[in-house]
Design an enzyme around this catalytic site. Structure first.
Site, PDB file in Angstrom:
ATOM      1  CG  ASP A   1      -2.171   0.723   1.123  1.00  0.00           C
ATOM      2  OD1 ASP A   1      -2.302   1.503   0.174  1.00  0.00           O
ATOM      3  OD2 ASP A   1      -3.052   0.547   1.995  1.00  0.00           O
TER       4      ASP A   1
ATOM      5  CG  ASP B   1      -9.442   2.248  -0.470  1.00  0.00           C
ATOM      6  OD1 ASP B   1      -8.952   1.155  -0.785  1.00  0.00           O
ATOM      7  OD2 ASP B   1      -8.880   3.050   0.299  1.00  0.00           O
TER       8      ASP B   1
HETATM    9  C1  DGJ Z   1      -5.854   1.866   1.914  1.00  0.00           C
HETATM   10  C2  DGJ Z   1      -6.171   0.657   1.095  1.00  0.00           C
HETATM   11  O1  DGJ Z   1      -6.629   1.037  -0.156  1.00  0.00           O
HETATM   12  C3  DGJ Z   1      -7.174  -0.202   1.838  1.00  0.00           C
HETATM   13  O2  DGJ Z   1      -7.549  -1.289   1.045  1.00  0.00           O
HETATM   14  C4  DGJ Z   1      -6.571  -0.642   3.123  1.00  0.00           C
HETATM   15  O3  DGJ Z   1      -5.481  -1.494   2.864  1.00  0.00           O
HETATM   16  C5  DGJ Z   1      -6.124   0.559   3.934  1.00  0.00           C
HETATM   17  N1  DGJ Z   1      -5.301   1.457   3.169  1.00  0.00           N
HETATM   18  C6  DGJ Z   1      -5.375   0.132   5.154  1.00  0.00           C
HETATM   19  O4  DGJ Z   1      -4.870   1.180   5.844  1.00  0.00           O
END
Ligand code: DGJ
Length: 746
Positions: free
Chosen positions: A471, A541
């Site tokens: 990430d 997300d």
């Molecule tokens: C952002 C990501 O896009 C999510 O899927 C998740 O992993 C969160 N960060 C975790 O902090």
């Protein structure tokens, strides 16, 4: 031979069966763009393509001359392809044709992701050397044409063969002068949770385009552009597109001049870049891919999908079917114990999942997003048997185990920050902007990449991890490296990106069996550069299925389905609050790398059964979804219906999905024309009917209208007839989906 050179006209012709790209050495030694598009006869020259008047520059700027890599300050007043600053302060150089070479195959670039070949017979490369005699600046233009794809790749190397320092102020990967401006330009823009929104407008005079200064390619715009003729549709017509294989600050833009010539540029964003070339130094730009199609936008997408899936994605996972995963994020967020995770995993096994992924919250003292980034060791309070113990228990249940990391970040509240406060990006005497309570590590520094490699390797090997979600959750502010001298601070952003690539490369080499999925708060670094390392990426997300149809569609113009992480989540959806039936959510996520992120122990009983069936269904057709030919189907323009399909390369099988959004009575039926069949063959069309339809009343009309034996010609020229009235077919009224299975009859 796919690259020819004619000595009399000094024209280079790069061609394959479907595409020609012609450039020439002009009289003054600069390189001109003459043609790209439908294939021209390779065995003859095309002298008529040369510009009428070359020395036409004056106050009446006759910019009808089209260049390949235009320089600054000599009469071409459009955007230059590069700019330099010489030691005397001047910025004008005269790069002139020196020599060329043509060879089978394609060279890799050190440190940068590029498309590749597996045998020299797949492609041919042209290198053109331009030399500025005064400064000793050598510019090498690289062009590769593949025999199997309607595209070329381009990149550039700068070498300082002079005696003095040269500062590179701008260095595009591609500059392309197109002959007319009758094109609509499509950019893919957005923000967090609404990535890849299609943004289309006719070209107009002046400069238009998108860029990033975020430190990553970003969710605000993707480093790619499409140009389509106004009449081009998904199925027919001319279009070309370019995609920059780069994950840092970029620019992609088009400048239309008053002679209707369009200059298109793609490269590192010069706003936040310059690079010093001392004597004998060299600099390589990222690679850009230029694709072309005369069979509509789908045709263009197929060029990029085929190339990216087979010759950009790499490693052990490139051709493998990707596992169906359960990610813990939306199901647990930071609130978990080992017991809770094991309960989720147990249920995941019952449902048929293959991989359990523990997302954020497992390391340091992390209980929320305020601490611990950089401390890549398990939080033993939360996970008493550590990641190793947890992973063992989950593996014993029959699942693979995957883990989330965010390597490029550091929390102020962390052991790492206490030891190395200077590793965080920032200017020592200025406040650092905190975003999501975190700072960014200076990835340009070798010792930081070493630390991350060591600490992450320890976790991967000790817990035998099969999958990593990498990430990156904040953009970069106060760009400054404490390791760079003042006159090289402008190199910060590109060095950051190279550092990310370096860490990826080292981890992939050390753990070739691990599947990497990239992520940056969803799709903020979903680009061709990162795809050269991580063969799949978390696209957004936003897990709401209705929104996902838009986001996945936008991404599908360039990126293949097997790189798009697509998850089913719980309802009410966490981003929109929307209620959608489980089948609709699954049908949207099938067109990607199918996975889930929810707490399976909290599923309603009727959804549990349907999920099992969805998983069985996806496993059965996974290769088709992940490696088949994906097409967007034309539906009525009221945006209430979306239709997609995947078909096999051998034209024997296909799946068509129809998504109906808002229910409204007594609508007009419409036809959806399909693609990818043999017109002479007969196919059996059936509707996938899971035994339990989770509250859906079956809509018999579409079955009656379409199922049975149908000719390939009928499927493609007449299509399926979709009854657009679906009153009370869904538990929510809205959001009805159906999947047609189409198989060639024996
Ligand atoms: C952002 C990501 O896009 C999510 O899927 C998740 O992993 C969160 N960060 C975790 O902090």
């Amino acid at each position: 031979m796919p690259i020819g050179f004619d000595r009399s006209t000094r024209q280079f012709h790069l061609y394959n069966d479907d595409f020609s790209y012609i450039i020439a050495v002009y009289d003054n030694g600069s390189i001109g763009q003459l043609y790209f598009g439908e294939p021209l006869a390779p065995d003859k020259t095309h002298p008529f393509l040369a510009p009428l008047s070359f020395a036409g520059f004056s106050n009446n700027i006759r910019s009808i001359v089209r260049f390949e890599y235009p320089s600054y300050g000599q009469g071409d007043f459009r955007l230059p392809a590069f700019k330099v600053r010489l030691s005397d302060g001047s910025g004008v150089v005269e790069p002139r044709f020196e020599k060329y070479c043509i060879y089978p195959g394609k060279k890799a670039v050190p440190c940068l992701p590029t498309t590749y070949i597996e045998s020299d017979a797949e492609a041919e490369t042209l290198e053109i050397l331009l030399l500025d005699k005064e400064s000793g600046l050598r510019i090498i233009l690289f062009y590769t044409i593949f025999s199997a794809y309607t595209c070329i790749t381009r990149r550039v190397r700068f070498e300082n063969a002079g005696k003095e320092r040269i500062i590179l102020e701008s260095a595009m990967s591609l500059s392309l002068d197109a002959p007319d401006s009758v094109w609509n330009m499509i950019a893919f823009t957005g923000s967090w949770a609404r990535e890849f929104t299609m943004n289309e407008a006719p070209l107009r005079i002046g400069v238009q385009g998108v860029h990033s200064t975020l430190g990553v390619s970003g969710s605000t715009a993707n480093p790619s552009l499409i140009f389509r003729r106004p009449e081009t549709t998904e199925r027919i017509g001319e279009a070309f597109g370019l995609c920059l294989l780069y994950s840092g600050n970029f620019t992609v833009c088009a400048e239309v001049d008053c002679w209707d010539i369009v200059r298109i540029r793609a490269g590192i964003n010069p706003e936040t870049f310059s690079w010093t070339l001392e004597r004998e130094d060299s600099f390589d730009t990222p690679e850009a891919v230029l694709g072309w199609s005369k069979s509509g936008l789908n045709g263009l997408s197929h060029v990029f999908h085929n190339l990216f899936r087979t010759r950009l994605e790499c490693g052990a996972w490139r051709d493998r079917e990707r596992p169906i995963l359960l990610n813990s994020w939306e199901g647990a967020y930071f609130d978990f114990t080992e017991e809770k995770l094991l309960a989720m995993a147990k249920k995941a096994v019952d449902l048929g999942f293959e991989l359990f992924v523990l997302d954020d919250g497992w390391f340091g003292k992390r209980e929320d997003d305020t601490t611990s980034l950089g401390d890549w060791f398990p939080n033993m309070d939360k996970l008493p048997s550590g990641i190793t113990g947890l992973a063992e228990k989950i593996r014993a249940m029959g699942l693979k185990f995957g883990l989330w990391i965010e390597p490029e970040m550091i929390s102020e509240k962390s052991r790492l920050f206490a030891t190395h406060p200077d590793w965080a990006v920032g200017i020592p005497y200025r406040a650092r902007t905190e975003i999501r309570h975190q700072f960014v590590l200076d990835m340009g520094r070798a010792e930081i990449v070493d630390y991350l490699f060591e600490s992450i390797s320890t976790v991967i090997s000790s817990a035998k991890i099969s999958y990593i979600k990498w990430d990156m959750n904040r953009f970069i502010t106060e760009p400054f490296s404490m390791a760079l001298p003042p006159d090289r601070q402008t190199e910060f952003f590109h060095r950051y990106c190279l550092g990310v690539y370096r860490l990826y490369r080292r981890l992939i080499q050390a753990f070739p069996e691990v599947l990497f999925e990239s992520c940056a708060s969803g799709g903020a670094r979903f680009d061709g550069g990162i795809l050269g390392f991580a063969p799949q990426g978390w696209l957004s997300d936003d897990t709401d299925a209705v929104q996902r149809l838009e986001i996945q569609k936008g991404a599908s113009y360039f990126y293949p389905l097997n790189c798009m992480g697509a998850h089913v989540s719980a309802i009410p959806n966490h981003q929109t609050g929307r209620l959608t039936p489980i089948l609709f959510r699954a049908a949207a996520a099938f067109f990607g790398v199918f996975g889930f992120e929810l707490d399976p122990t909290k599923l309603p009983e009727e959804e549990t059964e349907t999920i099992k069936e969805c998983i069985i269904f996806y496993k059965r057709y996974r290769r088709l979804f992940q490696q088949g030919i994906f097409s967007r189907l034309d539906t009525p323009t009221d945006r209430n219906t979306v239709a997609w399909m995947v078909s096999s390369e051998d034209k024997k099988s296909a799946i068509v999905a129809v998504y109906k959004l808002n229910a409204s009575p007594n609508q007009k039926p419409f036809r959806v024309k399909l693609a990818g069949f043999d017109r002479t063959k007969v196919y059996c069309v059936s509707l996938w009917e899971p035994s339990y339809r989770a509250g859906l009343i079956f809509d018999a009309a579409d079955k009656r209208l379409n199922c049975g034996s149908r000719g390939g010609d009928e499927l493609m020229s007449c299509g399926l007839l979709i009854d657009n009235t679906f009153l009370a077919v869904s538990i929510t009224g809205d959001f009805y989906s159906e999947l047609f299975l189409i198989e060639e009859e024996a």
